[in-house]
Design an enzyme around this catalytic site. Structure first.
Site, PDB file in Angstrom:
ATOM      1  N   GLY A 143      11.381  -4.190  11.013  1.00 50.81           N
ATOM      2  CA  GLY A 143       9.987  -4.093  11.449  1.00 50.81           C
ATOM      3  C   GLY A 143       9.807  -3.263  12.705  1.00 50.81           C
ATOM      4  O   GLY A 143       8.811  -3.416  13.408  1.00 50.81           O
ATOM      5  N   ASN A 144      10.779  -2.379  13.002  1.00 54.08           N
ATOM      6  CA  ASN A 144      10.714  -1.582  14.228  1.00 54.08           C
ATOM      7  C   ASN A 144      11.250  -0.172  14.003  1.00 54.08           C
ATOM      8  O   ASN A 144      11.965   0.073  13.037  1.00 54.08           O
ATOM      9  CB  ASN A 144      11.553  -2.250  15.327  1.00 54.08           C
ATOM     10  CG  ASN A 144      10.773  -3.330  16.044  1.00 54.08           C
ATOM     11  OD1 ASN A 144      10.079  -3.069  17.017  1.00 54.08           O
ATOM     12  ND2 ASN A 144      10.866  -4.555  15.549  1.00 54.08           N
ATOM     13  N   HIS A 160      11.417   4.666  10.884  1.00 49.83           N
ATOM     14  CA  HIS A 160      10.873   3.315  11.030  1.00 49.83           C
ATOM     15  C   HIS A 160      11.598   2.428  10.027  1.00 49.83           C
ATOM     16  O   HIS A 160      11.514   2.641   8.820  1.00 49.83           O
ATOM     17  CB  HIS A 160       9.363   3.309  10.785  1.00 49.83           C
ATOM     18  CG  HIS A 160       8.770   1.949  10.988  1.00 49.83           C
ATOM     19  ND1 HIS A 160       8.311   1.518  12.216  1.00 49.83           N
ATOM     20  CD2 HIS A 160       8.618   0.902  10.131  1.00 49.83           C
ATOM     21  CE1 HIS A 160       7.892   0.270  12.103  1.00 49.83           C
ATOM     22  NE2 HIS A 160       8.059  -0.134  10.851  1.00 49.83           N
ATOM     23  N   CYS A 161      12.325   1.420  10.548  1.00 51.16           N
ATOM     24  CA  CYS A 161      13.098   0.540   9.671  1.00 51.16           C
ATOM     25  C   CYS A 161      12.239  -0.660   9.288  1.00 51.16           C
ATOM     26  O   CYS A 161      11.934  -1.501  10.136  1.00 51.16           O
ATOM     27  CB  CYS A 161      14.375   0.092  10.386  1.00 51.16           C
ATOM     28  SG  CYS A 161      15.236  -1.213   9.502  1.00 51.16           S
ATOM     29  N   THR A 162      11.875  -0.717   8.019  1.00 49.74           N
ATOM     30  CA  THR A 162      10.986  -1.788   7.563  1.00 49.74           C
ATOM     31  C   THR A 162      11.697  -3.154   7.548  1.00 49.74           C
ATOM     32  O   THR A 162      11.067  -4.183   7.740  1.00 49.74           O
ATOM     33  CB  THR A 162      10.352  -1.395   6.211  1.00 49.74           C
ATOM     34  OG1 THR A 162       9.411  -2.364   5.868  1.00 49.74           O
ATOM     35  CG2 THR A 162      11.348  -1.239   5.110  1.00 49.74           C
TER      36      THR A 162
END
Ligand SMILES: [Zn+2]
Ligand SMILES: [Zn+2]
Length: 280
Positions: A125-126, A120-122
């Site tokens: 945001g996805n 999950h790439c912060t």
């Protein structure tokens, strides 16, 4: 539209940092650094000027385009109906109440199972998975190129900000402190702050890009790398196609070039089957 936006407070903050950082560096380069360089090297050739404008536009379109595609690409199984019987290698996801294919994992933030989930790439945001890994890789590659390019362009500008004196390096490293001490004005403080962000992001992206190039090269996800799962390594060329699609060599130039992925994100070729296809 709402479904694409970051969901948690950390994601919102990190996503705002991504968008803010990209545009702050772009503004600094276009409105301060490039005019300053042109002023220093009079007469400045128009060829050089147009080269910088072209390179900046190319990197900007690819960065924002790949960021956009990373966010809006559906990373789930979409409309594909998953089987009700648990097939070998599949697992049951109690949160989705559905059977989940191999390499797929549930994300607690996105609240769904992601095909060939990487992480999950912060900052976007996805989740990054089977269908948007191409865009994510090219986002970090173009961001890295842009930051290195900007850092090289900024060298003379930084030297000017620190007053051509290494002992005044605090003006760059601690701009707020330098402003409080009245060593620089507020506008220089803001410029120093953006220059520092650009240097910091460049270092972080070097590590991140190196790590993910290793994963792509070996046909692994982050989870598979940490668990030493090597069964999907089909050789570097097939691994590249598995992420960037059949036209992998063109994807660098634009996020809008169609490049079909050889697999469907549900059934994956393993190295054992690939090497002896008669056993299939
Ligand atoms: Zn799930
Ligand atoms: Zn997620």
């Amino acid at each position: 539209m709402l479904k694409y936006l970051p969901k948690t407070r950390t994601d919102i903050f990190a996503f705002a940092f991504t968008l803010g950082g990209i545009h702050a560096v772009l503004m600094l380069e276009l409105f301060f650094v490039l005019p300053w360089i042109m002023d220093q090297y009079q007469p400045y050739s128009s060829m050089k000027y147009y080269f910088h404008i072209f390179a900046t536009t190319f990197l900007y379109i690819n960065t924002i385009g790949n960021l956009w595609k990373t966010i809006v690409t559906d990373t789930t199984n979409g409309s594909v109906v998953l089987p009700s019987i648990l097939k070998p290698g599949w697992k049951f996801c109690s949160a989705c109440e559905a059977n989940s294919p191999p390499r797929s994992y549930h994300c607690g933030i996105c609240r769904r199972c992601i095909l060939k989930r990487d992480h999950h790439c912060t900052f976007t945001g996805n989740c990054i998975g089977f269908r948007n890994y191409r865009y994510y890789m090219l986002l970090i590659l173009h961001c890295w190129l842009a930051s290195v390019y900007a850092n090289v362009m900024n060298l003379g500008f930084i030297w000017m900000i620190i007053g051509e004196d290494v002992l005044s390096l605090h003006r760059l490293i601690f701009p707020f402190f330098a402003w409080v001490m009245r060593s620089i004005d507020i506008y220089t403080m803001i410029k120093s702050f953006v220059l520092m962000i650009c240097i910091g992001v460049s270092c972080l992206l070097t590590a991140l890009l190196g790590y993910h190039i290793g994963n792509v090269w070996r046909g692994q996800t982050t989870y598979e790398r940490s668990h030493r799962i090597k069964q999907y390594d089909l050789g570097w060329k097939e691994n590249l196609k598995g992420v960037f699609g059949e036209k992998w060599y063109l994807t660098f130039f634009s996020p809008f070039i169609t490049s079909d992925l050889p697999e469907d994100g549900i059934d994956f070729m393993t190295s054992a089957k690939y090497e002896s296809p008669k056993d299939m």
